[in-house]
Write an enzyme that holds these catalytic residues in place. Structure first.
Site: not given
Length: 323
Positions: A236, A265, A284
């Site tokens: 993360r 994000e 991601h």
């Protein structure tokens, strides 16, 4: 009963549900469902199929008067107010286990891409700057036989360790508790975080997102690392102080970084870390192979079906509801 899907999914996943449920689905492939519309659609939803980009907070849960189950197509659930869901006796499902190998693949791909400067090499060709072979042109760091330090020896960490073993790497790890399987089967050596940072050529962060791990890697930790070391984060973005990482990379305090996650994000092209040549950044996509995402989708749907039937979810975050 109504199921709200906050992302477009393949028809083969949705078709079996249409005879039994009312389906409401956001149809944009890559853009998140607007907050205003999400709040409107969830008001009469019995179940919500969500993902890491949606904020399932107290406001939303209070708005969803009929909500019986929340299911996220992810392992992490820090975007969901678990306390509020538990207070409302709403089980929250997630999809652990199935994405471990795919994420381990991508983690090791980032390790190799940063170590051997793969994207920098592509950029040299694209800019038409490759004029001749040079004895030290784009020289990077060795992978085979190097020392890898894995922070977080869960399923994904063990997957990365198995790949590292194939490259004859010396495997160090730090975890909240020792992992006998990793030590016995993979030859991993447990050590303190400080020892790992000082010794590892590749530091791989795979810790979960918790209040304790928030910005666990910052200026002090980067200062302990070798100048030749490489930092990889596929856990993360909130686990890292991004400003400290930027400064460590820009000043060559560490050699490079490979990142699949960021504190906020999505990031944009003007993000400071993207201005550095020694960064490989991805949007991601740790679990983004087709087979894995289909399995994740099916599991998230199964959690919804279980929840709507009043049965125990296959993987439930707030299992105390069943006690």
């Amino acid at each position: 009963m109504k199921i709200l899907f906050t992302r477009k999914l393949p028809e083969k996943l949705i078709e079996p549900l249409k005879e039994r449920y009312t389906i409401s689905m956001w149809t944009e492939e890559n853009d998140p469902m607007p907050r205003e519309l999400l709040l409107k659609e969830v008001a009469d939803a019995d179940a919500i199929f969500t993902n890491v980009a949606d904020q399932i907070d107290k406001e939303l849960i209070e708005q969803a008067k009929s909500l019986k189950v929340i299911s996220t197509m992810a392992v992490g659930y820090d975007n969901i107010d678990i306390d509020e869901a538990t207070k409302r006796r709403i089980p929250v499902g997630h999809t652990p286990g199935v994405l471990s190998e795919a994420t381990a693949d991508l983690t090791f791909a980032l390790l190799m891409a940063t170590g051997r400067r793969i994207t920098e090499g592509m950029d040299v060709i694209r800019r038409n700057e490759w004029k001749s072979w040079g004895p030290f042109l784009l020289t990077g760091q060795s992978v085979y036989g190097a020392t890898i330090g894995i922070i977080g020896m869960g399923r994904i960490g063990q997957g990365v360790a198995r790949r590292a073993k194939g490259f004859n790497m010396n495997i160090l790890y730090h975890n909240r508790s020792r992992n006998p399987v990793a030590e016995e089967e993979l030859g991993a050596t447990y050590c303190s975080l400080e020892e790992l940072l000082q010794q590892a050529d590749y530091v791989v962060l795979l810790a979960p997102s918790t209040p304790e791990t928030r910005r666990m890697i910052g200026r002090e930790q980067f200062a302990l690392m070798k100048k030749s070391s490489i930092f990889i984060n596929t856990s993360r973005g909130t686990n890292v102080d991004e400003q400290a990482l930027y400064e460590a990379l820009k000043s060559n305090e560490i050699f490079a970084a490979g990142l699949d996650v960021f504190e906020t994000e999505p990031i944009t092209a003007d993000h400071p870390l993207l201005q550095l040549d020694n960064v490989v950044a991805l949007p991601h996509i740790g679990s983004a192979d087709i087979e894995t995402r289909m399995v994740m989708g099916r599991l998230a749907i199964q959690n919804i079906e279980k929840g709507l039937a009043g049965e125990r979810l296959i993987h439930c975050v707030n299992e105390e509801l069943y006690k």
